[in-house]
Design an enzyme around this catalytic site. Structure first.
Site, PDB file in Angstrom:
ATOM      1  N   HIS A 129      43.890  38.870  29.873  1.00  0.00           N
ATOM      2  CA  HIS A 129      45.293  38.701  29.523  1.00  0.00           C
ATOM      3  C   HIS A 129      45.687  39.550  28.316  1.00  0.00           C
ATOM      4  CE1 HIS A 129      49.045  36.612  30.175  1.00  0.00           C
ATOM      5  NE2 HIS A 129      49.180  36.541  28.874  1.00  0.00           N
ATOM      6  N   GLU A 186      32.449  49.799  48.781  1.00  0.00           N
ATOM      7  CA  GLU A 186      31.985  49.168  47.545  1.00  0.00           C
ATOM      8  C   GLU A 186      30.467  49.118  47.475  1.00  0.00           C
ATOM      9  OE1 GLU A 186      34.813  45.466  47.070  1.00  0.00           O
ATOM     10  OE2 GLU A 186      34.502  45.954  49.178  1.00  0.00           O
ATOM     11  N   ASP A 228      32.931  47.748  41.923  1.00  0.00           N
ATOM     12  CA  ASP A 228      31.706  47.232  42.538  1.00  0.00           C
ATOM     13  C   ASP A 228      30.712  48.350  42.825  1.00  0.00           C
ATOM     14  OD1 ASP A 228      31.837  44.481  42.567  1.00  0.00           O
ATOM     15  OD2 ASP A 228      32.985  44.386  44.416  1.00  0.00           O
ATOM     16  N   CYS A 267      40.640  52.757  44.619  1.00  0.00           N
ATOM     17  CA  CYS A 267      41.461  51.650  44.113  1.00  0.00           C
ATOM     18  C   CYS A 267      40.798  50.910  42.978  1.00  0.00           C
ATOM     19  CB  CYS A 267      41.824  50.685  45.242  1.00  0.00           C
ATOM     20  SG  CYS A 267      40.409  49.879  46.010  1.00  0.00           S
TER      21      CYS A 267
END
Length: 569
Positions: A188, A430, A454, A501
């Site tokens: 956050h 991945e 990943d 991505c």
């Protein structure tokens, strides 16, 4: 004497100022056993009501300052206070004689563990939201004091990590930058830093604890380092870079809605990674050419039953409409770990990241995937829909997935349901095996999207969320780049495409290397879209290709980064 600490870049920019440690008030030990269960229940109810009143006040106080997606965090926390499954766990513990604080803490931590076990860093970071509301109730149960106020002057906020309600209490006019011991780019504090346009460096590790309050810090949010007590010459150089960066960012935002063309006219699609309707709206405003990764997990989390098909159709259609006819790549459900969803019971696994997740879980629960595919095809009629499957590691898996998709599409056609005409099907890369055998997967897909988060941790055996080894998990490592090149080589001359991505797509140093390797779509955090487009425009394809070839020959990620810096000078 100056000292430099390396972390992970979370928000670009350069800041210079005094350190201010955000230190939480100390809380005493939890009382394990309670009084009469009815008494403990009444105590908990009072604390929950006080927490709900505080959340409502936070929303109201920040309604004109925060965007809807930030305010939605506190709405979600308010709903969590009333979550039936959570309250059922608490009540069961109270009935066995636990105190209100012990019962509440145990239930909250179980929920946090479920989120933390999810494979996607975006949802791992949401565990902080759950812990935040949990701590709020505990504070009232135990009579703990409020957190300390900020100093009156601008500071660089230093913390172990920051929870949502802690960040909104900080005065943005007095925040120069964020530096955290833990966390990640999706935490956050990092999200808030990007929204405020201030630098942030996360996952610095335990060495950060040696920084005293008031020490002068120089923060480079692009390179991901913090300098303690920098020399005058280092400061002078940093100020010059800061001025250049601010001018470049303003220019990038002015042309964000224009295509990203290399200097010799090759278009690179710059898309956005999103996890909600609000994210999609932000991506459209920022000039994203598409959604390159829609995380559908938001539909499945924090509920006691799977969403209905009609709920899914409505959610997907709203997201497709928000992009105004631009392509949307939807990743099917990607969960796993130690019982991450209450309605998908799974045995505990010693290593969830190497266990039943993504497609492996879908094969154990095919009806869940079948419903999701039905909803996507129904919602996608009239839109450029792209369906992407996660965590594919064998060709047999992609064959099974395509067969299931064909079965669902045929069933909808028999029902007379309108279907998407502009549909593409792809898979995430991945797992190293998927990259190494990309030519065998190619006949079954229209595109590949490389999840570098990943892929990098699997190749280098380094968890990017672990501060002790996070610095090793750099996607610009030549071993990772060679696998990316293997994927792009598999589609050359076929009309199919490769995107990235993962976090690497938003790393400005990585942009020319990825383009040179043959990547034609970069999907990034929405706020990064303008800067990534600007980075594409600085290079010709020929220059990027030469840089990529040189990068493949390096021995480690720092060498690749030095190479890019020299070529950019």
């Amino acid at each position: 004497m100056s000292r430099r600490l390396q972390g992970l870049p979370a928000s670009p920019g350069i800041a210079l100022g005094p350190a201010w440690w955000f230190r939480r008030a100390e809380r005493g030990p939890l009382r394990a056993r309670g009084e009469d269960p009815a008494v403990e229940q009444a105590r908990l109810e009072a604390a929950r009501q006080q927490a709900a009143a505080e959340l409502a006040a936070l929303q109201e106080a920040n309604r004109d300052r925060l965007p809807p997606e930030e305010l939605a965090i506190f709405e979600a926390q308010t709903l969590m206070l009333q979550d039936p499954e959570l309250l059922a766990q608490v009540e069961a513990a109270l009935a066995e004689g636990a105190s209100a604080e012990a019962a509440w803490s145990q239930a909250v931590e179980a929920f946090v563990a479920q989120l933390a076990a999810l494979p996607d860093p975006y949802f791992q970071a949401r565990a902080a939201d759950v812990r935040d509301v949990g701590n709020r109730v505990l504070r009232h149960l135990m009579g703990a004091p409020e957190e300390p106020a900020m100093p009156a002057h601008p500071v660089i906020v230093v913390a172990d990590d920051l929870l949502p309600s802690e960040t909104v209490r900080l005065d943005p006019q007095r925040v120069l930058a964020f530096v955290t011991e833990g966390g990640g780019p999706t935490a956050h504090a990092a999200i808030l830093a990007r929204r405020l346009g201030v630098p942030a460096v996360v996952a610095v590790g335990s060495a950060l604890r040696a920084v005293p309050d008031g020490a002068t810090l120089l923060v480079d949010g692009e390179a991901g380092w913090v300098e303690i007590e920098p020399t005058p010459e280092v400061i002078r150089q940093a100020r010059a870079r800061q001025a250049r960066w601010q001018a470049e960012r303003a220019q990038a935002e002015a042309v964000a809605h224009e295509p990203a063309l290399t200097r010799d006219g090759v278009r690179i699609e710059v898309a956005a990674n999103v996890g909600s309707l609000e994210d999609a709206q932000e991506a459209f405003r920022r000039g994203a050419d598409a959604i390159g990764l829609l995380r559908t997990e938001f539909l499945y989390l924090e509920r006691t039953a799977a969403p209905t098909e009609e709920e899914e159709v409505a959610a997907y259609r709203a997201l497709l409409e928000a992009m105004g006819g631009k392509p949307v790549v939807v990743r099917t459900l990607d969960v796993g770990g130690d019982k991450p969803l209450p309605y998908l019971p799974m045995p505990s696994e010693p290593n969830p990241f190497l266990g039943v997740r993504g497609v492996r879980l879908s094969r154990q629960h095919p009806d869940l995937l079948r419903q999701q595919l039905r909803a996507l095809l129904r919602a996608g009629a009239g839109f450029p829909l792209r369906i992407m499957f996660p965590m594919v590691s064998t060709v047999e898996e992609i064959r099974w997935l395509r067969a299931l998709l064909d079965e669902v599409r045929a069933a909808l056609a028999r029902e007379g349901v309108p279907l998407p005409e502009d549909l593409q099907v792809g898979m995430m890369v991945e797992v190293p095996a998927a990259a190494l055998l990309a030519e065998h997967f190619r006949p079954w897909v229209d595109f590949f999207s490389i999840g570098t988060n990943d892929l990098t941790q699997y190749v280098l055996a380094a968890d990017r969320t672990n501060p002790a080894v996070a610095g090793m998990a750099d996607g610009l490592h030549p071993a990772v780049l060679r696998l990316i090149r293997q994927v792009t080589a598999a589609v050359e001359g076929t009309g199919k495409w490769v995107g990235v991505c993962g976090e690497l797509a938003g790393d400005l140093q990585a942009v020319p290397v990825l383009i040179g390797l043959g990547v034609r779509e970069l999907s990034v955090n929405p706020v990064r879209v303008p800067e990534v487009k600007a980075a594409v425009r600085r290079w010709s394809l020929q220059e990027a290709q030469a840089l990529a070839e040189a990068a493949l020959a390096q021995e480690d990620a720092p060498a690749v980064r030095r190479l890019v810096q020299e070529a950019s000078a």
